[in-house]
Design an enzyme around this catalytic site. Structure first.
Site, PDB file in Angstrom:
ATOM      1  N   TRP A  76      23.864  19.280 103.064  1.00 37.94           N
ATOM      2  CA  TRP A  76      23.670  20.467 103.875  1.00 37.94           C
ATOM      3  C   TRP A  76      22.594  20.219 104.923  1.00 37.94           C
ATOM      4  O   TRP A  76      21.691  19.402 104.720  1.00 37.94           O
ATOM      5  CB  TRP A  76      23.307  21.700 103.026  1.00 37.94           C
TER       6      TRP A  76
ATOM      7  N   TYR B 139      15.317  28.433  95.381  1.00 33.23           N
ATOM      8  CA  TYR B 139      14.234  27.470  95.190  1.00 33.23           C
ATOM      9  C   TYR B 139      12.943  28.221  94.921  1.00 33.23           C
ATOM     10  O   TYR B 139      12.951  29.444  94.804  1.00 33.23           O
ATOM     11  CB  TYR B 139      14.097  26.501  96.366  1.00 33.23           C
TER      12      TYR B 139
ATOM     13  N   ASP C   6      15.502  10.175  89.946  1.00 29.46           N
ATOM     14  CA  ASP C   6      15.694  11.187  90.980  1.00 29.46           C
ATOM     15  C   ASP C   6      14.818  10.908  92.197  1.00 29.46           C
ATOM     16  O   ASP C   6      13.602  11.092  92.161  1.00 29.46           O
ATOM     17  CB  ASP C   6      15.359  12.567  90.400  1.00 29.46           C
TER      18      ASP C   6
ATOM     19  N   THR D 135      12.641  13.849  93.569  1.00 32.99           N
ATOM     20  CA  THR D 135      11.431  14.259  92.860  1.00 32.99           C
ATOM     21  C   THR D 135      10.355  13.216  93.123  1.00 32.99           C
ATOM     22  O   THR D 135      10.575  12.027  92.891  1.00 32.99           O
ATOM     23  CB  THR D 135      11.682  14.375  91.342  1.00 32.99           C
TER      24      THR D 135
END
Length: 351
Positions: free
Chosen positions: A94, A130, A271, A274
Site C-alpha cells: 500500500w 495502528y 521481521d 520490527t
C-alpha cells in the site's frame, strides 16, 4: 559429485540477482521524541495476533514506529516513484494516494491513478489499525517495478484517509509486504507471489543485508544470494508456519551458557518491519540482569549513555509457545535469506 552439486547450487543462487538499495532514516519514534512526543510502548507481537486477515480487508501496522530502512519502487505507467518499507511481517502493498488529503498523507508522495494508463480499480476497501490512529484505503491494480522487476496487474492499496499525527513524520510512503499470502488482507496476492507466478525470478528467494552503525549500504536482493555480503556458510531452518516468516527456536545461550528457556520449544518471527529484538516478558528481566541493563521511565532497557534494543512481548505464538521477534537488531548481525520454494530461512554472519 557432492562438490559439483554444491557448486551448481551456488551458481544458481548467485546469478540473476536484483539488488534494491535500502536507505536508513530517522524512525517515527525518534522524530516525535524530538518534538516532545513520546509514543507509548505497544507489544510488537500484537501485529501477529489477528487471524481474520485472509478473509477480511484488515491489516495491522502496530509497530512501525521504530523502523528505519526503506527502499524505492515505482507504480503505474508512466512510473510514479515511492519509498517503501519492505516488510517480512506483512503481506500487502500500500502507498499514500491522492484520494487522501489529511496532514499525514500530504506529507508524503501520493500515487495518482488518474495519471497511470495501466491502473484499474477493484472497488474493495481496507482498514489498517495502528497504535494511535488508523488508515483507510481502497485496492486497485497496476504495474509495479521493484528494482527493474516489472510485475503486471499487481494489487495495490491506496490510502483514502489517514488521521492522526504519527505518520506525518514517517519517512516512507507505504509498505511492501513480503510474508506469505495466507495473511494478506482481502485475499490480495502479495508482490513476491506475483513475481513467482509470472516467472520473474531466477530463484524464488529474497535476502536482506542491513548495515551496522548507522552506515548506508543496506540491500534487499531478489532472485539470488549475494556472497559478498556474508561470510562462512548459510545455515537453514524450516518455516514452522506459512503465515509470517516463523521458525522454531530450540535453545538460548547467554555468554555461552545454556539458559534452558526454550527447552520445551519457542517460536520466532523474523521481521524486517520490527526494529527491535523482542523477548518473552518472563525471560526479559533475567536477560537484562545478565547484561547489566536498567529499565528507563519509558519502559526501555539500557545503560547511562545508550539504550538496549531489546523489548518484551507479552503474547505467545499462535501455537502457545513463547514468542521471540528477530527484528532489525538481529538482522544487522546476520545476512538473512528467505526461500519460498523450500519454505526455509537461511542465516549467515554478515560482513
Amino acid at each position: 559429485m557432492k562438490c559439483l552439486v554444491a557448486l551448481l547450487v551456488f551458481v544458481v543462487l548467485a546469478e540473476g540477482i536484483v539488488r534494491i538499495p535500502l536507505t536508513k532514516h530517522k524512525s517515527m519514534r525518534e522524530a516525535l521524541r524530538e518534538k516532545g512526543v513520546e509514543l507509548p510502548y505497544l507489544d510488537p507481537a500484537s501485529k501477529y495476533q489477528n487471524n481474520e486477515f485472509a478473509t477480511s480487508a484488515n491489516m495491522y501496522i502496530n509497530n512501525y514506529a521504530d523502523t528505519t530502512y526503506y527502499g524505492p519502487i515505482t507504480i503505474g505507467t508512466p512510473p510514479q516513484s515511492f519509498l517503501v518499507l519492505f516488510d517480512t511481517g506483512s503481506a500487502n502493498l500500500w502507498v499514500d494516494s491522492i484520494y487522501c488529503n489529511t496532514q499525514a498523507c500530504n506529507a508524503h508522495t501520493k500515487f495518482n491513478p488518474q495519471q497511470s494508463s495501466t491502473y484499474s480499480a477493484s472497488g474493495q476497501t481496507f482498514y489498517l489499525p495502528y497504535g494511535a490512529g488508523s488508515l483507510y484505503g481502497t485496492f486497485g491494480y497496476d504495474t509495479v517495478n521493484v528494482g527493474g522487476i516489472v510485475i503486471n496487474n499487481q494489487e495495490v492499496g491506496l490510502s483514502t484517509n489517514e488521521p492522526g499525527q504519527n505518520f506525518v513524520v514517517a519517512k516512507f510512503d507505504g509498505i511492501l509486504g513480503l510474508s506469505y499470502p495466507s495473511i494478506s488482507a482481502g485475499g490480495e496476492t502479495p508482490v513476491m507471489d506475483n513475481m513467482i507466478s509470472q516467472n520473474l525470478l531466477d530463484a524464488n528467494i529474497f535476502a536482506f543485508y542491513l548495515s551496522r552503525g548507522g552506515q548506508q549500504g543496506s540491500v534487499l536482493s531478489f532472485g539470488g544470494v549475494d556472497d559478498q555480503l556474508y561470510q562462512g556458510q548459510i545455515y537453514w531452518t524450516p518455516v514452522t508456519s506459512e503465515t509470517y516468516w516463523q521458525i522454531g527456536v530450540e535453545g538460548f545461550q547467554i555468554n555461552g551458557q545454556e539458559t534452558g528457556w526454550c527447552s520445551q520449544g519457542c517460536q520466532s518471527i523474523v521481521d524486517t518491519g520490527t526494529s527491535m529484538l523482542t523477548a518473552p516478558s518472563n525471560y526479559l528481566g533475567y536477560l537484562m540482569q545478565a547484561i547489566g541493563a536498567q529499565r528507563s521511565q519509558y519502559g526501555m532497557y539500557g545503560y547511562q549513555t545508550c539504550t538496549v534494543a531489546i523489548t518484551p512481548t507479552y503474547l505467545p505464538s499462535r501455537n502457545g509457545q513463547p514468542l521471540w521477534i528477530f527484528g532489525d537488531v538481529f538482522l544487522r548481525e546476520y545476512y538473512s535469506v528467505y526461500d519460498r520454494t523450500n519454505n526455509q530461512l537461511g542465516f549467515a554472519t554478515a560482513v
